[in-house]
Design a protein around this motif. Structure first.
Motif, mmCIF file in Angstrom:
data_model
loop_
_atom_site.group_PDB
_atom_site.id
_atom_site.type_symbol
_atom_site.label_atom_id
_atom_site.label_comp_id
_atom_site.label_asym_id
_atom_site.label_seq_id
_atom_site.Cartn_x
_atom_site.Cartn_y
_atom_site.Cartn_z
ATOM 1 N N VAL A 130 0.840 -1.197 0.000
ATOM 2 C CA VAL A 130 0.000 0.000 0.000
ATOM 3 C C VAL A 130 0.875 1.247 0.000
ATOM 4 C CG1 VAL A 130 -1.734 1.297 1.313
ATOM 5 C CG2 VAL A 130 -1.824 -1.198 1.260
ATOM 6 N N GLU A 131 0.461 2.253 -0.760
ATOM 7 C CA GLU A 131 1.153 3.540 -0.739
ATOM 8 C C GLU A 131 0.521 4.416 0.339
ATOM 9 O OE1 GLU A 131 3.064 6.294 -4.128
ATOM 10 O OE2 GLU A 131 0.890 6.113 -4.258
ATOM 11 N N TYR A 132 1.367 4.965 1.202
ATOM 12 C CA TYR A 132 0.892 5.761 2.325
ATOM 13 C C TYR A 132 1.217 7.241 2.134
ATOM 14 C CZ TYR A 132 -0.089 1.634 5.190
ATOM 15 O OH TYR A 132 -0.612 0.475 5.680
ATOM 16 N N ALA A 133 0.362 8.072 2.723
ATOM 17 C CA ALA A 133 0.629 9.504 2.850
ATOM 18 C C ALA A 133 0.450 9.886 4.318
ATOM 19 C CB ALA A 133 -0.312 10.313 1.970
ATOM 20 N N TYR A 134 1.137 10.932 4.713
ATOM 21 C CA TYR A 134 1.074 11.429 6.097
ATOM 22 C C TYR A 134 0.541 12.851 6.083
ATOM 23 C CZ TYR A 134 2.935 13.612 10.389
ATOM 24 O OH TYR A 134 3.072 14.329 11.549
ATOM 25 N N PHE A 135 -0.456 13.138 6.919
ATOM 26 C CA PHE A 135 -0.965 14.503 7.053
ATOM 27 C C PHE A 135 -0.946 14.862 8.536
ATOM 28 C CE2 PHE A 135 -3.824 17.993 7.533
ATOM 29 C CZ PHE A 135 -3.776 18.690 6.335
ATOM 30 N N ILE A 146 4.346 13.572 2.330
ATOM 31 C CA ILE A 146 4.302 14.147 3.678
ATOM 32 C C ILE A 146 3.680 15.532 3.583
ATOM 33 C CG2 ILE A 146 5.671 14.921 5.652
ATOM 34 C CD1 ILE A 146 7.777 12.800 4.729
ATOM 35 N N MET A 147 2.536 15.690 4.222
ATOM 36 C CA MET A 147 1.812 16.966 4.218
ATOM 37 C C MET A 147 1.789 17.532 5.630
ATOM 38 S SD MET A 147 -1.253 15.691 1.751
ATOM 39 C CE MET A 147 -1.032 13.978 2.251
ATOM 40 N N ILE A 148 2.145 18.786 5.763
ATOM 41 C CA ILE A 148 2.237 19.431 7.069
ATOM 42 C C ILE A 148 1.383 20.691 7.067
ATOM 43 C CG2 ILE A 148 3.763 20.478 8.779
ATOM 44 C CD1 ILE A 148 6.046 18.818 7.548
ATOM 45 N N LEU A 149 0.497 20.790 8.037
ATOM 46 C CA LEU A 149 -0.349 21.980 8.197
ATOM 47 C C LEU A 149 0.077 22.721 9.452
ATOM 48 C CD1 LEU A 149 -2.821 23.752 7.552
ATOM 49 C CD2 LEU A 149 -4.214 22.124 8.822
ATOM 50 N N SER A 150 0.403 23.992 9.306
ATOM 51 C CA SER A 150 0.827 24.787 10.448
ATOM 52 C C SER A 150 0.467 26.252 10.198
ATOM 53 C CB SER A 150 2.334 24.635 10.674
ATOM 54 O OG SER A 150 2.741 25.250 11.878
ATOM 55 N N THR A 151 0.927 27.093 11.089
ATOM 56 C CA THR A 151 0.788 28.547 10.937
ATOM 57 C C THR A 151 2.123 29.107 10.483
ATOM 58 O OG1 THR A 151 1.437 28.942 13.225
ATOM 59 C CG2 THR A 151 -0.916 28.599 12.792
ATOM 60 N N SER A 152 2.131 30.366 10.085
ATOM 61 C CA SER A 152 3.398 30.987 9.683
ATOM 62 C C SER A 152 4.378 30.982 10.856
ATOM 63 C CB SER A 152 3.158 32.416 9.193
ATOM 64 O OG SER A 152 2.458 33.170 10.178
ATOM 65 N N ARG A 209 -5.883 8.277 -3.706
ATOM 66 C CA ARG A 209 -4.735 7.550 -4.257
ATOM 67 C C ARG A 209 -3.889 6.834 -3.215
ATOM 68 N NH1 ARG A 209 -0.425 11.539 -6.926
ATOM 69 N NH2 ARG A 209 0.711 9.559 -7.001
ATOM 70 N N CYS A 210 -4.038 7.182 -1.922
ATOM 71 C CA CYS A 210 -3.189 6.595 -0.874
ATOM 72 C C CYS A 210 -4.025 6.243 0.353
ATOM 73 C CB CYS A 210 -2.124 7.599 -0.403
ATOM 74 S SG CYS A 210 -1.158 8.361 -1.683
#
Length: 517
Positions: free
Chosen positions: A360-365, A398-404, A456-457
């Motif tokens: 399996v193809e994985y993604a990280y959020f 690899i997806m990263i959500l943050s503030t400035s 897709r992942c």
């Protein structure tokens, strides 16, 4: 684990309001303070005597089975006053179940801030008085010692501080059990109970949110330094859910529980989805039919050939009906011609629970906060290292959500991490400091961002960083799609699965949907 019999079970409001008459009875009881005799309810609802008697006293009525209304002497009363007395006002005392963590940089205990603000921002609680005597606070021995004598100033009884171990405050089910136990105390059944998820750990916050969401209770989050109170589950939200939109379903729940009546149909649907998961998300019409046992090709000659062909065509129509329903519901896509093949709209959860990790193809959020202390490393790195070392999972995206602010604080560490994982693709998403505290905005924003990757992942969500409203938004998305959700304890370098594979397998086993919660 918290287990109860019928006498102490929590109400099933969704069952109670399935009919207009049941809803009207509860609204009248809410307006009358949660208790009324037969005549008062009859006058308030305008129902005929026989109809009302059926709803209130017949064990087969949805209202009786829902455990929402009980008969005490000659009166009928809401078993728990919170929901409907809160919605319809009245002079009902209100109280509090909250949490208290370590002092850290908080100027005062979180419950004190709540008590000060709730008297100003009551959100239509009514004219009832605040009853601190029946308030409860979940805490730890360490927090109690840290705050010392300041706890006494809260006005909460000493024996109403419920000590929890470090293990318990990191376990969603453990905290939920404690809150449900408290809600079933007689003194709290007769109050409007407000839940406050501000303090302690994020798993504890998720536990408070689950209880409030499942039982339509008011939930708040307090900003101690700014002295602001935010309603995460407000009166308007509960009214909308109870009376307009109905029960919240996960992506697949509506298909299984909300549409189909026949037991065989959901069983077929589950088998189709699991089979597609085994096949990495795509299979032909014939392969799906064979997996269900509806299509079987056998060598045959003579007179029975036409008869067998007819049976195959008839069974094929059954399969086609199932598949078309899944396509209409947005869970499958038909690729190619009239006979497929068919593929899963989302790889999560069925490829996750039915395939080996390497297939399996994985993604990280993940969420990344803006607080950096000596000795701490970037939360994303800790999560990725633990996933790789302990579970042999190496997300390709690899997806990263943050503030400035978060990106500025961790700039060098993120640069090093990107160099270390240069074979993987990184994506960054920015939100302002204000919107990461907006639960509804964050839920809608992340949902829109993540759609492509869910298709897709297998997406692993990490709710470790940022604010608690952002954590709850990510939790709600993971819960909707039955996606893996993790929380990382950075200093202990420990990874905890908040939504793990075995629980999802149980939910979507060949027959698990029937008795899974």
């Amino acid at each position: 684990m918290y287990e109860v019999g019928r006498d102490h079970a929590m109400p099933d409001y969704d069952l109670a309001i399935k009919t207009v008459h049941g809803r009207n009875i509860l609204e009248v009881l809410g307006r009358l303070g949660g208790e009324a005799d037969f005549k008062q309810i009859e006058e308030g609802t305008g129902l005929k005597r026989d109809v009302l008697k059926y709803y209130l006293e017949n064990e087969e009525s949805d209202l009786r089975k829902s455990n929402v209304v009980v008969k005490v002497g000659e009166k009928y009363r809401l078993k728990h006053k919170t929901t409907f007395c809160w919605l319809h006002g009245g002079n009902i005392p209100f109280t509090y179940i909250g949490m208290l963590g370590l002092r850290e940089d908080n100027p005062e205990p979180e419950p004190k801030t709540f008590f000060d603000l709730i008297l100003v921002e009551k959100d239509g609680i009514g004219s009832g008085t605040l009853d601190k005597e029946s308030a409860y606070v979940l805490t730890t021995p360490e927090a109690r010692e840290d705050w010392g004598e300041e706890i006494e100033s809260l006005g909460i009884r000493r024996d109403h501080f419920i000590d929890c171990s470090q293990y318990e405050i990191q376990n969603v089910e453990s905290v939920k059990g404690k809150v449900l136990y408290l809600l079933n105390k007689d003194e709290l059944r007769d109050r409007i109970v407000i839940l406050d998820c501000t303090s302690l750990t994020k798993p504890a916050t998720i536990a408070f949110y689950e209880v409030a969401r499942d039982y339509y209770l008011p939930l708040v989050y307090v900003y101690v330094k700014d002295r602001k109170l935010k309603w995460l589950i407000s009166k308007d939200y509960v009214k909308r859910r109870l009376f307009l939109e109905g029960k919240e379903y996960g992506l697949y729940d509506k298909v299984l529980e909300g549409i189909y009546k026949s037991e065989r149909i959901p069983e077929d649907i589950i088998r189709i989805l699991n089979f597609l998961g085994e096949r990495c998300g795509i299979a032909s019409f014939t392969e799906i039919g064979e997996s269900l046992g509806y299509i079987r090709y056998e060598k045959n000659t003579g007179k029975r050939r036409k008869e067998i062909k007819k049976k195959i065509l008839a069974k094929g129509e059954v399969i086609k009906t199932r598949l078309q329903k899944l396509v209409r519901e947005g869970l499958l896509e038909q690729v190619g011609g009239r006979m497929g093949p068919y593929k899963l709209k989302y790889k999560t959860p069925f490829c996750w629970i039915n395939r080996k990790i390497e297939d399996v193809e994985y993604a990280y959020f993940g969420l990344l906060g803006g607080t950096k202390r000596p000795g701490w490393e970037v939360e994303t790195r800790t999560a990725l290292e633990l996933l790789q070392v302990e579970y042999e999972i190496e997300p390709a995206y690899i997806m990263i959500l943050s503030t400035s602010l978060g990106y500025e604080v961790w700039r060098e560490e993120l640069k090093e991490m990107r160099e270390e994982y240069k074979q993987r693709k990184f994506y960054y998403f920015y939100c302002s400091e204000e919107v990461v505290d907006d639960f509804n905005f964050m839920r809608e924003y992340v949902d829109s961002v993540i759609q492509h990757w869910l298709e897709r992942c297998v997406v692993i969500f990490d709710c470790t960083g940022l604010t608690k409203p952002a954590t709850l938004a990510l939790y709600e998305i993971a819960r909707t799609y039955y996606a893996p959700l993790i929380y990382v304890f950075g200093r202990q370098r420990r990874l905890h699965w908040l939504i793990e594979k075995e629980s999802v397998k149980k939910r979507f086993g060949s027959a698990g949907w029937k008795d899974a919660g």
